[in-house]
Design a protein around this motif. Structure first.
Motif, PDB file in Angstrom:
ATOM      1  N   CYS A 193       0.814  -1.222   0.000  1.00 52.75           N
ATOM      2  CA  CYS A 193       0.000   0.000   0.000  1.00 52.75           C
ATOM      3  C   CYS A 193       0.842   1.264   0.000  1.00 52.75           C
ATOM      4  N   HIS A 194       2.146   1.131   0.240  1.00 53.87           N
ATOM      5  CA  HIS A 194       3.047   2.278   0.252  1.00 53.87           C
ATOM      6  C   HIS A 194       3.755   2.470  -1.085  1.00 53.87           C
ATOM      7  N   VAL A 195       3.443   1.657  -2.081  1.00 55.86           N
ATOM      8  CA  VAL A 195       4.173   1.662  -3.357  1.00 55.86           C
ATOM      9  C   VAL A 195       3.257   2.066  -4.498  1.00 55.86           C
ATOM     10  N   ILE A 196       3.752   2.947  -5.371  1.00 57.11           N
ATOM     11  CA  ILE A 196       3.078   3.262  -6.625  1.00 57.11           C
ATOM     12  C   ILE A 196       4.104   3.179  -7.745  1.00 57.11           C
ATOM     13  N   VAL A 197       3.753   2.461  -8.804  1.00 61.62           N
ATOM     14  CA  VAL A 197       4.649   2.256  -9.944  1.00 61.62           C
ATOM     15  C   VAL A 197       4.422   3.388 -10.942  1.00 61.62           C
ATOM     16  N   THR A 198       5.512   3.981 -11.431  1.00 62.73           N
ATOM     17  CA  THR A 198       5.421   5.175 -12.275  1.00 62.73           C
ATOM     18  C   THR A 198       6.277   5.029 -13.521  1.00 62.73           C
ATOM     19  N   ASN A 199       6.030   5.909 -14.473  1.00 58.58           N
ATOM     20  CA  ASN A 199       6.846   5.991 -15.682  1.00 58.58           C
ATOM     21  C   ASN A 199       8.132   6.741 -15.364  1.00 58.58           C
ATOM     22  N   GLY A 200       9.040   6.088 -14.680  1.00 60.02           N
ATOM     23  CA  GLY A 200      10.310   6.693 -14.321  1.00 60.02           C
ATOM     24  C   GLY A 200      10.220   7.623 -13.126  1.00 60.02           C
ATOM     25  N   ALA A 201      11.365   8.243 -12.800  1.00 60.72           N
ATOM     26  CA  ALA A 201      11.454   9.093 -11.612  1.00 60.72           C
ATOM     27  C   ALA A 201      10.714  10.412 -11.777  1.00 60.72           C
ATOM     28  N   LYS A 202      10.682  10.969 -12.996  1.00 59.04           N
ATOM     29  CA  LYS A 202      10.057  12.275 -13.184  1.00 59.04           C
ATOM     30  C   LYS A 202       8.571  12.246 -12.836  1.00 59.04           C
ATOM     31  N   GLN A 203       7.862  11.202 -13.264  1.00 63.06           N
ATOM     32  CA  GLN A 203       6.449  11.115 -12.935  1.00 63.06           C
ATOM     33  C   GLN A 203       6.263  10.971 -11.426  1.00 63.06           C
ATOM     34  N   ALA A 204       7.103  10.177 -10.801  1.00 65.31           N
ATOM     35  CA  ALA A 204       7.017  10.019  -9.344  1.00 65.31           C
ATOM     36  C   ALA A 204       7.239  11.353  -8.639  1.00 65.31           C
ATOM     37  N   LEU A 205       8.202  12.139  -9.129  1.00 63.84           N
ATOM     38  CA  LEU A 205       8.476  13.452  -8.536  1.00 63.84           C
ATOM     39  C   LEU A 205       7.278  14.380  -8.690  1.00 63.84           C
ATOM     40  N   TYR A 206       6.751  14.481  -9.896  1.00 63.68           N
ATOM     41  CA  TYR A 206       5.627  15.391 -10.149  1.00 63.68           C
ATOM     42  C   TYR A 206       4.437  15.020  -9.277  1.00 63.68           C
ATOM     43  N   GLN A 207       4.094  13.748  -9.262  1.00 68.12           N
ATOM     44  CA  GLN A 207       2.919  13.327  -8.509  1.00 68.12           C
ATOM     45  C   GLN A 207       3.115  13.487  -7.007  1.00 68.12           C
ATOM     46  N   SER A 208       4.315  13.260  -6.541  1.00 71.91           N
ATOM     47  CA  SER A 208       4.597  13.447  -5.123  1.00 71.91           C
ATOM     48  C   SER A 208       4.406  14.898  -4.716  1.00 71.91           C
ATOM     49  N   LEU A 209       5.053  15.810  -5.472  1.00 76.74           N
ATOM     50  CA  LEU A 209       4.921  17.228  -5.154  1.00 76.74           C
ATOM     51  C   LEU A 209       3.477  17.699  -5.286  1.00 76.74           C
ATOM     52  N   TYR A 210       2.770  17.162  -6.266  1.00 74.71           N
ATOM     53  CA  TYR A 210       1.380  17.573  -6.511  1.00 74.71           C
ATOM     54  C   TYR A 210       0.503  17.269  -5.307  1.00 74.71           C
ATOM     55  N   VAL A 211       0.684  16.088  -4.713  1.00 79.21           N
ATOM     56  CA  VAL A 211      -0.207  15.697  -3.613  1.00 79.21           C
ATOM     57  C   VAL A 211       0.295  16.199  -2.258  1.00 79.21           C
ATOM     58  N   MET A 212       1.544  16.631  -2.170  1.00 82.74           N
ATOM     59  CA  MET A 212       2.112  17.072  -0.904  1.00 82.74           C
ATOM     60  C   MET A 212       1.994  18.573  -0.680  1.00 82.74           C
ATOM     61  N   THR A 213       1.751  19.335  -1.748  1.00 83.76           N
ATOM     62  CA  THR A 213       1.827  20.796  -1.642  1.00 83.76           C
ATOM     63  C   THR A 213       0.635  21.468  -2.301  1.00 83.76           C
ATOM     64  N   ASP A 214       0.510  22.759  -2.015  1.00 76.46           N
ATOM     65  CA  ASP A 214      -0.421  23.644  -2.709  1.00 76.46           C
ATOM     66  C   ASP A 214       0.380  24.813  -3.279  1.00 76.46           C
ATOM     67  N   PRO A 215      -0.122  25.474  -4.333  1.00 76.64           N
ATOM     68  CA  PRO A 215       0.592  26.621  -4.892  1.00 76.64           C
ATOM     69  C   PRO A 215       0.963  27.636  -3.810  1.00 76.64           C
ATOM     70  N   GLY A 216       2.188  28.109  -3.876  1.00 79.59           N
ATOM     71  CA  GLY A 216       2.678  29.068  -2.891  1.00 79.59           C
ATOM     72  C   GLY A 216       3.454  28.442  -1.754  1.00 79.59           C
ATOM     73  N   ASP A 217       3.327  27.125  -1.552  1.00 82.40           N
ATOM     74  CA  ASP A 217       4.113  26.458  -0.514  1.00 82.40           C
ATOM     75  C   ASP A 217       5.593  26.514  -0.871  1.00 82.40           C
ATOM     76  N   THR A 218       6.433  26.448   0.142  1.00 86.08           N
ATOM     77  CA  THR A 218       7.878  26.526  -0.062  1.00 86.08           C
ATOM     78  C   THR A 218       8.497  25.136  -0.139  1.00 86.08           C
ATOM     79  N   VAL A 219       9.356  24.964  -1.142  1.00 86.82           N
ATOM     80  CA  VAL A 219      10.133  23.736  -1.281  1.00 86.82           C
ATOM     81  C   VAL A 219      11.609  24.123  -1.300  1.00 86.82           C
ATOM     82  N   ILE A 220      12.405  23.395  -0.530  1.00 83.05           N
ATOM     83  CA  ILE A 220      13.848  23.627  -0.484  1.00 83.05           C
ATOM     84  C   ILE A 220      14.537  22.624  -1.398  1.00 83.05           C
ATOM     85  N   VAL A 221      15.417  23.133  -2.272  1.00 84.70           N
ATOM     86  CA  VAL A 221      16.178  22.294  -3.186  1.00 84.70           C
ATOM     87  C   VAL A 221      17.655  22.588  -2.982  1.00 84.70           C
TER      88      VAL A 221
END
Length: 382
Positions: free
Chosen positions: A91-119
């Motif tokens: 239940c903790h695993v989702i299969v994606t089309n490579g790392a980029k899709q996993a990154l996009y979907q992760s950020l999409y569900v974890m944040t809202d516009p205007g939230d701060t992300v540190i890189v």
């Protein structure tokens, strides 16, 4: 004709744009050496190719569940428990089309516009590009040689911290002590984390540890991204997955469903075989020889500083004493020498160049490096 405000300011990733430029030149009959991205000269593992060949003999390749075939998710969860010491279930695993899709979907569900992300900088360009697409406030922080509590305490408050371990492009492998400092900071700040561990098998020195190898990883909100592209020389297979808190996996499925639905069945077959391989000693030994060859070739060159990285398919060279405009350096290199590299500006650091050293044969590798040296020497003399 106008495009939407959401996409108007977006630009193609510098990494993919340079690689596409190389492809166009080759289609025009040009001979080009491509160091701009890492494309392994190794084939995909034999077990992967055999599994896909067998699957092609089946009369049907059905749709699977959006998050991946249940059997595959269970096996990936077992890999996480056995290799990464993560307390994970299917239940903790989702299969994606490579790392980029996993990154996009992760950020999409974890944040809202205007939230701060540190890189941390230098960075894989997709971290910044994806955050920009989602309307996030991006804070770039120079990554130190050693992460400690004092460094972490100086970071601003944020919704998400993105960590790349092993690191592209420097090859840094985070120690357990460094990861503990990050985990303590997450607990104290209430910040979540995305950890890209796509190069987990490409380690020359040190030991890979997963940030989420802690009892409270789910409560902390740590998402870990994996990809077969580099660890198993499967660049075009688009086989990746993410390990995330179960509630976020469900949200990522809701996002993925109307966009791509499930990853192609053949890619899932390939992923199952790839992540069952474990370590890749032959590939790693070959890369080590290539790494040392290129580092030795640059060692006597006065205008570049390049250390042997502890991991990964890239070399990160400091040419700031020669020029900080590495976009211009890269342009001259591809136009006049037909060698493609990635300028440091694309990764947040002018004055550096990134070299993907794992493609082609040794003769071609030497030829490409000699071209870089020739251009630099010409600039130094002029």
């Amino acid at each position: 004709m106008q495009v939407s405000k959401r996409i108007a300011a977006a630009r193609p990733l510098a990494t993919t744009a340079m690689h596409e430029r190389v492809d166009i030149l080759k289609l025009q009959g040009e001979s080009v050496i491509d160091f701009s991205i890492a494309i392994s000269h190794f084939p995909a593992p034999e077990s992967v190719r055999a599994a896909v060949a067998e699957a092609l003999q089946e009369p049907l390749l059905p749709y699977t569940a959006v998050g991946g075939a249940p059997a595959l998710r269970a096996k990936l969860a077992a890999k996480l428990r056995d290799e990464n010491r993560m307390a994970a279930e299917a239940c903790h695993v989702i299969v994606t089309n490579g790392a980029k899709q996993a990154l996009y979907q992760s950020l999409y569900v974890m944040t809202d516009p205007g939230d701060t992300v540190i890189v941390f900088r230098p960075h894989w360009p997709a971290y910044v590009a994806t955050s920009g697409l989602l309307g996030l406030n991006i804070v770039l922080v120079d990554q130190p040689d050693v992460i400690d509590a004092a460094f972490m305490d100086r970071l601003p408050r944020a919704k998400v911290l993105i960590v790349n371990n092993p690191h592209n492009p420097t090859g840094k492998v985070f120690t357990r002590t460094e990861l503990d400092c990050i985990t303590d900071w997450l607990r104290g700040r209430g910040c979540h984390a995305i950890v890209d561990e796509s190069y987990e098998k490409l380690i020359f020195e040190g030991v890979h540890h997963s940030l989420a190898a802690c009892a409270d990883w789910e409560a902390l909100g740590i998402v870990t991204i994996f990809s077969a592209s580099q660890s198993y020389a499967m660049m075009g297979w688009r086989a990746g997955f993410a390990a995330a808190p179960a509630v976020w996996v469900k949200a990522m499925e809701a996002l993925q469903g109307p966009i791509t639905a499930a990853v192609p069945a053949l890619s899932q077959v390939a992923a199952e075989a790839a992540f069952a391989v474990g370590d890749v000693p032959e590939l790693l030994a070959d890369y080590r020889v290539r790494r040392d060859l290129v580092v030795d070739m640059f060692a006597p060159v006065p205008w570049i500083t390049m250390h042997a990285p502890d991991s990964g398919p890239y070399l990160w060279g400091d040419i700031s004493g020669l020029t900080r405009d590495t976009v211009a350096f890269a342009e001259t290199l591809i136009e006049e020498y037909r060698v493609a590299i990635m300028p440091g500006e694309a990764l947040g650091c002018p004055g550096f160049i990134r070299i993907g050293y794992i493609a082609d044969d040794e003769t071609t590798l030497r030829k490409g490096v000699n071209a870089i040296i020739a251009l630099g020497n010409r600039m130094a003399e002029g």
